[in-house]
Design a protein around this motif. Structure first.
Motif, PDB file in Angstrom:
ATOM      1  N   ILE A 265       0.850  -1.190   0.000  1.00 31.89           N
ATOM      2  CA  ILE A 265       0.000   0.000   0.000  1.00 31.89           C
ATOM      3  C   ILE A 265       0.886   1.241   0.000  1.00 31.89           C
ATOM      4  O   ILE A 265       1.743   1.410   0.875  1.00 31.89           O
ATOM      5  CB  ILE A 265      -0.945   0.017   1.212  1.00 31.89           C
ATOM      6  CG1 ILE A 265      -1.871  -1.204   1.168  1.00 31.89           C
ATOM      7  CG2 ILE A 265      -1.758   1.308   1.232  1.00 31.89           C
ATOM      8  CD1 ILE A 265      -2.846  -1.275   2.330  1.00 31.89           C
ATOM      9  N   CYS A 266       0.684   2.086  -1.007  1.00 30.45           N
ATOM     10  CA  CYS A 266       1.432   3.346  -1.114  1.00 30.45           C
ATOM     11  C   CYS A 266       0.498   4.498  -0.740  1.00 30.45           C
ATOM     12  O   CYS A 266      -0.588   4.622  -1.317  1.00 30.45           O
ATOM     13  CB  CYS A 266       1.953   3.547  -2.536  1.00 30.45           C
ATOM     14  SG  CYS A 266       3.094   2.252  -3.084  1.00 30.45           S
ATOM     15  N   ASP A 280       5.870   1.227   6.981  1.00 29.47           N
ATOM     16  CA  ASP A 280       7.162   0.593   7.254  1.00 29.47           C
ATOM     17  C   ASP A 280       8.317   1.484   6.811  1.00 29.47           C
ATOM     18  O   ASP A 280       9.374   1.519   7.446  1.00 29.47           O
ATOM     19  CB  ASP A 280       7.248  -0.751   6.514  1.00 29.47           C
ATOM     20  CG  ASP A 280       6.169  -1.708   6.963  1.00 29.47           C
ATOM     21  OD1 ASP A 280       6.035  -1.911   8.174  1.00 29.47           O
ATOM     22  OD2 ASP A 280       5.447  -2.244   6.097  1.00 29.47           O
ATOM     23  N   THR A 281       8.106   2.182   5.709  1.00 28.45           N
ATOM     24  CA  THR A 281       9.133   3.084   5.197  1.00 28.45           C
ATOM     25  C   THR A 281       8.451   4.301   4.585  1.00 28.45           C
ATOM     26  O   THR A 281       7.298   4.224   4.142  1.00 28.45           O
ATOM     27  CB  THR A 281      10.014   2.383   4.137  1.00 28.45           C
ATOM     28  OG1 THR A 281      11.073   3.256   3.744  1.00 28.45           O
ATOM     29  CG2 THR A 281       9.210   2.000   2.908  1.00 28.45           C
ATOM     30  N   ALA A 282       9.141   5.432   4.583  1.00 29.30           N
ATOM     31  CA  ALA A 282       8.555   6.664   4.061  1.00 29.30           C
ATOM     32  C   ALA A 282       9.627   7.494   3.372  1.00 29.30           C
ATOM     33  O   ALA A 282      10.826   7.309   3.595  1.00 29.30           O
ATOM     34  CB  ALA A 282       7.916   7.470   5.188  1.00 29.30           C
ATOM     35  N   MET A 283       9.173   8.415   2.517  1.00 30.95           N
ATOM     36  CA  MET A 283      10.113   9.302   1.831  1.00 30.95           C
ATOM     37  C   MET A 283       9.538  10.708   1.750  1.00 30.95           C
ATOM     38  O   MET A 283       8.320  10.909   1.788  1.00 30.95           O
ATOM     39  CB  MET A 283      10.419   8.777   0.424  1.00 30.95           C
ATOM     40  CG  MET A 283       9.229   8.736  -0.511  1.00 30.95           C
ATOM     41  SD  MET A 283       9.679   8.171  -2.185  1.00 30.95           S
ATOM     42  CE  MET A 283      10.123   6.463  -1.859  1.00 30.95           C
ATOM     43  N   ILE A 284      10.417  11.673   1.658  1.00 29.11           N
ATOM     44  CA  ILE A 284      10.057  13.068   1.479  1.00 29.11           C
ATOM     45  C   ILE A 284      10.349  13.445   0.031  1.00 29.11           C
ATOM     46  O   ILE A 284      11.470  13.256  -0.453  1.00 29.11           O
ATOM     47  CB  ILE A 284      10.854  14.000   2.411  1.00 29.11           C
ATOM     48  CG1 ILE A 284      10.638  13.616   3.878  1.00 29.11           C
ATOM     49  CG2 ILE A 284      10.468  15.451   2.193  1.00 29.11           C
ATOM     50  CD1 ILE A 284       9.240  13.826   4.382  1.00 29.11           C
ATOM     51  N   LEU A 285       9.325  13.961  -0.652  1.00 28.25           N
ATOM     52  CA  LEU A 285       9.489  14.401  -2.036  1.00 28.25           C
ATOM     53  C   LEU A 285       9.413  15.920  -2.103  1.00 28.25           C
ATOM     54  O   LEU A 285       8.564  16.527  -1.442  1.00 28.25           O
ATOM     55  CB  LEU A 285       8.394  13.801  -2.931  1.00 28.25           C
ATOM     56  CG  LEU A 285       8.379  12.279  -3.104  1.00 28.25           C
ATOM     57  CD1 LEU A 285       7.135  11.844  -3.858  1.00 28.25           C
ATOM     58  CD2 LEU A 285       9.619  11.820  -3.842  1.00 28.25           C
ATOM     59  N   SER A 286      10.283  16.517  -2.902  1.00 27.21           N
ATOM     60  CA  SER A 286      10.255  17.957  -3.110  1.00 27.21           C
ATOM     61  C   SER A 286      10.645  18.257  -4.545  1.00 27.21           C
ATOM     62  O   SER A 286      11.708  17.832  -5.005  1.00 27.21           O
ATOM     63  CB  SER A 286      11.213  18.665  -2.142  1.00 27.21           C
ATOM     64  OG  SER A 286      11.189  20.057  -2.340  1.00 27.21           O
ATOM     65  N   ASN A 287       9.761  18.949  -5.256  1.00 28.18           N
ATOM     66  CA  ASN A 287      10.004  19.291  -6.663  1.00 28.18           C
ATOM     67  C   ASN A 287      10.321  18.058  -7.516  1.00 28.18           C
ATOM     68  O   ASN A 287      11.197  18.082  -8.374  1.00 28.18           O
ATOM     69  CB  ASN A 287      11.152  20.311  -6.781  1.00 28.18           C
ATOM     70  CG  ASN A 287      10.805  21.636  -6.123  1.00 28.18           C
ATOM     71  OD1 ASN A 287       9.662  22.101  -6.235  1.00 28.18           O
ATOM     72  ND2 ASN A 287      11.771  22.232  -5.442  1.00 28.18           N
ATOM     73  N   ASN A 298      13.686   6.848  11.781  1.00 26.14           N
ATOM     74  CA  ASN A 298      14.956   7.397  11.280  1.00 26.14           C
ATOM     75  C   ASN A 298      14.735   8.619  10.392  1.00 26.14           C
ATOM     76  O   ASN A 298      15.555   9.541  10.382  1.00 26.14           O
ATOM     77  CB  ASN A 298      15.720   6.333  10.494  1.00 26.14           C
ATOM     78  CG  ASN A 298      16.295   5.250  11.389  1.00 26.14           C
ATOM     79  OD1 ASN A 298      16.545   5.488  12.569  1.00 26.14           O
ATOM     80  ND2 ASN A 298      16.491   4.060  10.847  1.00 26.14           N
ATOM     81  N   LEU A 299      13.623   8.606   9.663  1.00 27.48           N
ATOM     82  CA  LEU A 299      13.360   9.693   8.720  1.00 27.48           C
ATOM     83  C   LEU A 299      13.207  11.035   9.424  1.00 27.48           C
ATOM     84  O   LEU A 299      13.713  12.059   8.948  1.00 27.48           O
ATOM     85  CB  LEU A 299      12.103   9.385   7.898  1.00 27.48           C
ATOM     86  CG  LEU A 299      11.779  10.366   6.775  1.00 27.48           C
ATOM     87  CD1 LEU A 299      12.843  10.310   5.679  1.00 27.48           C
ATOM     88  CD2 LEU A 299      10.401  10.066   6.177  1.00 27.48           C
TER      89      LEU A 299
END
Length: 317
Positions: A265-266, A280-287, A298-299
């Motif tokens: 699931i995203c 479980d894991t995540a990311m930061i998006l910019s531009n 950790n993020l």
């Protein structure tokens, strides 16, 4: 082990139900779908959620469903609505109510507003199917099937691996229970969750329900997928503009969906706290670029993630 109870409504009618008794707290009332029961995952998910959050809970099997008494062919929307009303009145009593309707259960839920207008404080619909008997069955039946139903009073409708005995009285009663032409003026939180590729009930029916409510606290959450039984599911901002309790219920649903169906699931959302609590894991998006990616704990410590989004004081409960 799930402990079911029975409530005797008449000399010949017993309704099986699940409950988490609370004398004064808000109740979640789960209403299942057409020819369904309480053996599936959804009622157990919400029962677990109610216990965890100190909420009352009620879920019932309409007559002719599951292990409640009666024959399915004798049932209809009017009867199932009345049975729901009776159990809410006897078990929930004067407590506040959050209705949770799955498929046909949303139709039964909408019928409860005329009885419990002052008690209902929220409504969550899952794959809602109001008025499906006329719009998704009768109007799509061939002339031959319609004639057989009128002549014999019943038709064995095959759908997938199941056969549904569709009676003429059920169809006629459905026409007497129209709800989509009504307006509900209550200021309640209304959230509809619907799969974009739902093959049984189009997402337009969840949209029609939202139009019934004049409340500003309403939202449609569409689960985007390329297949009817996906391996990957995309949820776009499911937590935005929702109250805390609804967010918690959605979180429980999402986690259970992932675990029970073994799918990925995203989730894309600006409500970082609600998102990071369940992934479980995540990311930061910019531009259009990935600034940082890691486990939630950790993020939020990552320097680039702090500078781009979190700041110095962000925490996850």
């Amino acid at each position: 082990m799930t402990k079911f109870k029975y409530l005797k409504l008449t000399k010949t009618k017993r309704i099986r139900y699940l409950t988490n008794f609370k004398k004064k707290n808000t109740y979640l009332v789960f209403l299942h779908g057409f020819k369904s029961d309480l053996e599936g995952q959804k009622p157990k998910i919400f029962l677990r959620f109610a216990k965890k959050n100190n909420l009352g809970f009620l879920a019932l099997e309409y007559s002719g469903h599951g292990k409640s008494s009666g024959k399915f062919i004798d049932g209809n929307i009017t009867k199932w609505t009345n049975e729901t009303y009776q159990l809410i009145r006897k078990i929930v009593k004067k407590n506040n109510i959050i209705l949770i309707g799955s498929s046909m259960g949303s139709w039964i839920s909408l019928n409860q507003f005329k009885y419990f207008k002052k008690q209902i404080v929220g409504f969550l619909g899952i794959g809602s199917a109001p008025e499906f008997l006329e719009h998704l069955m009768w109007k799509k039946f061939t002339k031959k099937i319609k004639l057989e139903i009128i002549k014999n009073g019943i038709y064995p409708l095959k759908y997938g691996d199941y056969t549904y005995p569709i009676t003429h009285q059920l169809i006629k009663d459905g026409k007497q229970n129209k709800v989509l032409n009504k307006k509900i003026n209550q200021n309640v939180n209304v959230t509809m969750v619907h799969g974009s590729k739902d093959e049984s009930v189009p997402v337009i029916y969840s949209k029609k329900i939202l139009k019934m409510f004049k409340s500003k606290k309403k939202k449609l959450v569409i689960a985007l997928s390329l297949l009817s039984k996906p391996k990957i599911l995309l949820l776009d901002e499911p937590f935005s503009a929702l109250d805390v309790l609804t967010i918690k219920m959605l979180q429980e649903l999402i986690v259970s969906l992932q675990q029970d169906n073994n799918i990925t699931i995203c989730i894309c959302d600006h409500i970082a706290t609600s998102l990071l609590q369940i992934v479980d894991t995540a990311m930061i998006l910019s531009n259009g670029k990935i600034i940082a990616q890691d486990t939630p704990s950790n993020l939020i410590k990552d320097i680039d993630a702090k500078n781009a989004y979190f700041g110095d004081n962000f925490k996850i409960n």
